[in-house]
Design an enzyme around this catalytic site. Sequence first.
Site, PDB file in Angstrom:
ATOM      1  N   CYS A 102       0.819  -1.219   0.000  1.00 49.48           N
ATOM      2  CA  CYS A 102       0.000   0.000   0.000  1.00 49.48           C
ATOM      3  C   CYS A 102       0.853   1.270   0.000  1.00 49.48           C
ATOM      4  O   CYS A 102       0.338   2.366  -0.106  1.00 49.48           O
ATOM      5  CB  CYS A 102      -0.959  -0.008   1.189  1.00 49.48           C
ATOM      6  SG  CYS A 102      -2.169  -1.337   1.100  1.00 49.48           S
ATOM      7  N   HIS A 110     -13.515   9.496  -7.220  1.00 51.70           N
ATOM      8  CA  HIS A 110     -12.492   9.628  -8.260  1.00 51.70           C
ATOM      9  C   HIS A 110     -11.387  10.618  -7.881  1.00 51.70           C
ATOM     10  O   HIS A 110     -10.867  11.330  -8.738  1.00 51.70           O
ATOM     11  CB  HIS A 110     -13.115   9.984  -9.613  1.00 51.70           C
ATOM     12  CG  HIS A 110     -14.011   8.912 -10.120  1.00 51.70           C
ATOM     13  ND1 HIS A 110     -15.328   9.132 -10.398  1.00 51.70           N
ATOM     14  CD2 HIS A 110     -13.791   7.596 -10.368  1.00 51.70           C
ATOM     15  CE1 HIS A 110     -15.876   8.006 -10.806  1.00 51.70           C
ATOM     16  NE2 HIS A 110     -14.975   7.049 -10.789  1.00 51.70           N
ATOM     17  N   GLU A 147     -13.543  -1.529   2.463  1.00 58.19           N
ATOM     18  CA  GLU A 147     -12.472  -1.175   1.554  1.00 58.19           C
ATOM     19  C   GLU A 147     -12.230  -2.309   0.557  1.00 58.19           C
ATOM     20  O   GLU A 147     -12.006  -2.072  -0.632  1.00 58.19           O
ATOM     21  CB  GLU A 147     -11.203  -0.904   2.360  1.00 58.19           C
ATOM     22  CG  GLU A 147      -9.993  -0.560   1.543  1.00 58.19           C
ATOM     23  CD  GLU A 147      -8.762  -0.456   2.404  1.00 58.19           C
ATOM     24  OE1 GLU A 147      -8.249   0.672   2.527  1.00 58.19           O
ATOM     25  OE2 GLU A 147      -8.320  -1.485   2.948  1.00 58.19           O
TER      26      GLU A 147
END
Length: 140
Positions: free
Chosen positions: A34, A81, A124
């Site tokens: 990540c 976005h 998530e």
Amino acid sequence: MKAYLSRRYMFSASHRLHNEAMSNAENAATYGKCNNPYGHGHNYTLEVTVSGTVDQRTGMICNLVDLDGFVQREILERFNHQNLNMLAEFKESVPTTENLCIAVYDILQRGFRHAHLEKVRFEETMMNSFEYWGDNRVIE
């Protein structure tokens, strides 16, 4: 009579888990894949739970139009976005989903007045979900 309403919303956003106060090695050890310098994205599912007294006239805690409109304007338009690292909400913190929960909770807590905010919950991935209750949750 107190009742609860939970409503789900979806949006996509990217982030990189990286703390400028830590070395590159510490970031890699802490955040693993990540910490990719190019970031990565998620299709988040946000669940907002509110509570209140059921209005005898309408039979509802709050009108879904009010909740949906607020979430659309204040949450989805802000985060959908987007690269979370670039947003003001994460100027001082790493954009983990835990911190995303807190940021979204705070926005709802400050502005949504049609019912009492209980919690926000994020999915998530299929394996990861996060909840934030603010000061609402009583732990026994």
